[in-house]
Write an enzyme that holds these catalytic residues in place. Sequence first.
Site: not given
Ligand code: 8OZ
Length: 379
Positions: A25, A101, A185, A188, A190, A237, A245, A334
């Site tokens: 990102t 992604q 995705h 992480n 989400y 992923r 998060n 990354g």
């Molecule tokens: C860092 C900042 C904002 C989003 C992830 C899409 O961690 C992200 C993300 C990473 O998968």
Amino acid sequence: MSTLFDPVHVGAWSLPNRSVMAPLTRNRAPGQVPTPLMATYYAQRAHPQHGAGLIVTEATPICPEGHGYADTPGLHTDEQVRAWKTVTDAVHAVGGHIVVQLWHVGRVSHTSLQPDGQAPVAPSAVRANAKTYIFTEQNGQTVGTFVATSEPRALRLDELPGIVQAYRDAARRAIEAGFDGIEVHGANGYLLDQFLRRGSNHRTDAYGGPIEHRARLLLEVMRAVCDEIGADRVGLRLSPVTAANDAQDDDPQPLFEHVVRQLAPLGLAYLHLIEGQTGGARDFQQGPAPFDYAALRQAYRDAGGRAAWMVNNGYDAALAQQALDGGADLVAFGKGFIANPDLTRRLRQGGPFNEPDRATFYGGGTQSEKGYTDYPALA
Ligand code: 8OZ
């Protein structure tokens, strides 16, 4: 024995090497539309020998509600499809491969980023103890700041088919935009990961409770996108133990073994595993025991799964070779690819490596090359 620099067949693609540019990102798409500078950035990293054998784009929201950070590029309008086409054309012009992604942030968002200032959507109305990134005007200047995520609302059961459809539509648009395929995705913390984990999923319907229920939305999404564009152009992923998060589950091993067993018959191109805490400790643990990644892969293979196995998190050349020797097929980098457009060449010859500038990871001026396209390649 394979090395990082050997070609490999993955799904529908013949990749020139096993070094993958991880999704990153960068918050450089004002109005949620990809820019010409993004085409330059990805093309710089796409050289078949010097760069990534496969590029995974930055996380890309599939619908307006899927956005959770300022200036991330979407894939839900015709304008975005046209703009992404200039990116994929630039990558293909130098002989590269690129997948997009597909992202829905779920509760990791802020009302100011949601349509009509509404609450973000989530499996349950449980706020994430996490920050997101928004731009605000201060004294006539646009300033990026991290702010607490907003309280989400729980998705109704009758809204879930619409989420699956949004992934399907985005997969179709990805092909229209010239991508070689997609990566879902599922990591992480989400939306799809929020459904998987007990910390964020308190539902009592068919999408919450036992593992089989919590995995249902992810599996429906995977089947839909495979049906839409062909499983040999689809990756996924996952991040089994990350706490990113506010992702929390007290027993990830059986959860993720169930997920990969169910995925096995689909015929995916690859599975992409973040090992440990995203961007942090590789031995990070959630649950009663250290996560057993070898057992996860074995569960997948025992169920007949043939997808390429991609690993990620804190790899260098030596650790990458160790992973390949141990049966991994692809290694994603990354920060290395942020700072080194020709990272694969540098890994092969043992350096030198440009150091990434953290101050320009996010935002950093949408038109500015600084920290984006100005990292030099070797002569
Ligand atoms: C860092 C900042 C904002 C989003 C992830 C899409 O961690 C992200 C993300 C990473 O998968």
